[in-house]
Scaffold this active site. Structure first.
Site, mmCIF file in Angstrom:
data_model
loop_
_atom_site.group_PDB
_atom_site.id
_atom_site.type_symbol
_atom_site.label_atom_id
_atom_site.label_comp_id
_atom_site.label_asym_id
_atom_site.label_seq_id
_atom_site.Cartn_x
_atom_site.Cartn_y
_atom_site.Cartn_z
ATOM 1 C CD GLU A 171 55.839 24.338 -53.301
ATOM 2 O OE1 GLU A 171 56.657 23.560 -52.763
ATOM 3 O OE2 GLU A 171 55.006 23.956 -54.147
ATOM 4 C CG HIS A 217 43.915 27.693 -54.806
ATOM 5 N ND1 HIS A 217 44.411 28.657 -55.646
ATOM 6 C CD2 HIS A 217 43.243 26.817 -55.592
ATOM 7 C CE1 HIS A 217 44.053 28.395 -56.893
ATOM 8 N NE2 HIS A 217 43.339 27.296 -56.889
#
Lengths: 285, 314
Positions: free
Chosen positions: B56, B107
């Site tokens: 990420e 999420h």
């Protein structure tokens, strides 16, 4: 590389080194060691390789340069000033409250600075993003980046290395300034990132190891990178931290320290001598 | 309006829908395209979707580089791994140079459910809104999520968008709904107390309003889809009008919407503010309904807090 070109690059590099010393001395703060070690490659790139125009620093089709080892901003500011992106007088404002020359590169305020950097490991990913952006849009600009050898400790460097090979970013050419020192000491003692070449090879890169102070070798390596298709290139440059100032060479204590007046004068006189030698040389005859 | 839909679903669909309009739009994902729903975009525009693998930090900085070439990158992962894992990359690669990167964080909150605390991000509003110049959005339903994606594309600058995993009632009519960045939406007017909610909690706040009606309490409900920049004027206006506020968010009560509301009212219109949210705890595994119950993210608890806030009025 012919003698005339070599002489011009050496002359520019000598001026960049004097600028670096002046910046750090004026600010009484900054990172001279790793700035001096990349002066030659920056001089070569800005003089002969990068398609950039100081009058149009935001040209969307220009080549990009990312100084991933952002703490060596004095070297970047010096070459940008020498190339006319802003006045050389600005260099004395380095790290000063009213200056656009921040301690680490700030793309929003410094003409010619293509990416904000300073937090190690982030710049190579950004350079990869630029290279991907060029390929995706069918543009032919190339992206060059300089990383530190200590910076290779950062995990994100290897994420970016994997990414760049995966997307076959052959328009990306990265230099590693392998001066062998990081803040806490020798890289082999602090966190051994060697063998650097084997690591990049294993990640699928075109790898070359050169003397980072030899313009012929830099020239050959960059041309080799230009011709390499299907994979990104890394040029691991063996360099001398503090190159050109005798008492700073290979001394980790000069990673992030400013010279006092006496040291500044001595350093400047050594660099001036080196410049005179270049000017007197018969390289161009 | 009985329909329910997760905002992440709407996110993926909106990317595909607006991808056809905005050719500079590209999408990055970190090996979660099926879950973040960027796979919907990938199906429509395979050559504009770049999987970055489970990395990420690199993805966020790559997005920064891409944006400097004129593209509009949406970088997606779970909120935990964007705002959490890649916080420093977001701050330094995107926030500081104020680059035109959009962060599509799915999420968010405890309604992630069974995966538990490591995946339930309850800190993202807090850390994202402390980055100067960052726009922070959490849409209340699928309609608003679609509109927020469009607004983020059209706005030039960094935007963090939080979407949810679980289905939530569709509150707005797609053809009529007008989204304005930085402007709160008055879902229901009221005079006794104001419930300020965002995301998943807006629908629950509306249920709380109904419960309060039975007790003769008239609660206003405001949906703050844009936590930053905050609609300070609207919040202060309702603070003055109703004299008490209860915030409701799927986030730690430290640093999120509740904190932002307190910051807005404390100087000029100080009124009691009670904060419903996760009370400085980590999440845990479970199904959505029992999780909401466990952490007090319920209509009943919001209603109780409203009564307590009213009692605190001078």
């Amino acid at each position: 590389m012919n003698g005339m070109k070599k002489k011009a690059a050496a002359r520019l590099a000598a001026n960049v080194r004097m600028d670096i010393l002046t910046e750090v001395y004026s600010a009484n703060s900054g990172h001279p060691g790793g700035s001096l070690s990349i002066a030659d490659v920056l001089a070569y790139l800005y003089k002969y390789v990068l398609r950039v125009d100081p009058n149009h620093p935001d040209d969307p089709d220009r080549d990009r340069f990312v100084l991933s080892k952002g703490h060596t901003a004095p070297a970047l500011y010096a070459i940008l000033a020498e190339c006319g992106f802003f006045s050389k007088a600005e260099l004395k404002g380095f790290r000063n409250i009213n200056s656009f020359l921040q301690g680490h590169p700030d793309m929003k305020h410094t003409p010619g600075c293509d990416m904000t950097s300073g937090s190690l490991g982030l710049g190579l990913s950004a350079a990869a993003g630029m290279a991907l952006g060029a390929k995706h849009q069918g543009k032919d600009f190339r992206v060059y980046a300089v990383c530190g050898d200590g910076e290779l400790d950062e995990g994100q460097i290897w994420e970016a290395a994997m990414f760049s090979a995966h997307y076959k970013l052959d328009n990306l050419c990265v230099f590693v300034d392998w001066n062998g020192l990081q803040i806490d000491g020798r890289i082999v003692d602090v966190m051994n990132s060697t063998p650097i070449d084997e690591k990049f090879k294993a990640f699928g890169w075109n790898v070359q190891v050169i003397d980072g102070h030899d313009f012929d070798q830099i020239d050959d390596a960059v041309n080799n990178a230009l011709e390499t298709k299907g994979k990104p290139s890394v040029i691991i440059m063996k360099t001398v931290k503090g190159k050109g100032v005798s008492f700073m060479e290979n001394q980790v204590s000069w990673h992030g320290a400013a010279p006092n007046e006496e040291q500044y004068n001595q350093g400047m006189s050594e660099l001036r001598e080196a410049l005179d030698k270049v000017l007197d040389s018969t390289l161009d005859r | 309006m009985g329909e329910k839909k997760a905002t992440r679903e709407a996110y993926g669909e909106a990317l595909a829908e607006f991808g056809a309009v905005y050719d500079k739009l590209v999408v990055l994902d970190a090996d979660l395209a099926g879950a973040t729903k960027t796979a919907t975009f990938k199906k429509a525009f395979p050559d504009r979707h770049f999987d970055c693998g489970i990395a990420e930090g690199n993805m966020v900085s790559v997005a920064a580089g891409l944006s400097t070439t004129g593209l509009i990158p949406f970088a997606s992962s779970f909120a935990m791994f964007l705002a959490g894992r890649a916080f420093e990359q977001i701050r330094n690669s995107i926030g500081y140079p104020h680059l035109n990167v959009k962060l599509g964080a799915t999420h968010g909150g405890i309604t992630v459910g069974e995966d538990g605390a490591t995946h339930q991000c309850l800190e993202d509003f807090s850390v994202m809104r402390t980055i100067p110049g960052m726009t922070v959005i959490c849409p209340a339903d699928a309609t608003e999520a679609r509109a927020a994606v469009k607004a983020a594309i059209e706005y030039v600058g960094p935007v963090y968008l939080r979407f949810g995993r679980a289905a939530t009632p569709v509150l707005f009519d797609r053809d009529k709904y007008k989204f304005e960045l930085g402007k709160g939406v008055v879902m229901a007017d009221g005079s006794d107390v104001t419930i300020v909610a965002n995301g998943f909690m807006v629908a629950i706040a509306l249920e709380a309003r109904e419960l309060l009606k039975n007790d003769g309490i008239d609660a206003a409900v405001i949906n703050i889809h844009t936590i930053k920049p905050l609609d300070v004027e609207l919040i202060r206006g309702y603070a003055a009008k109703t004299g008490a506020i209860v915030t409701a968010e799927e986030h730690n009560v430290i640093g999120g919407l509740g904190s932002a509301v307190c910051e807005a009212v404390c100087g000029k219109t100080p009124v009691p503010v009670l904060r419903v949210g996760v009370q400085d705890e980590f999440g845990r595994s479970g199904k959505v309904a029992p999780l909401l119950e466990y952490y007090g993210l319920t209509a009943a608890n919001i209603a109780e807090n409203c009564k307590a806030a009213i009692a605190l009025k001078k």
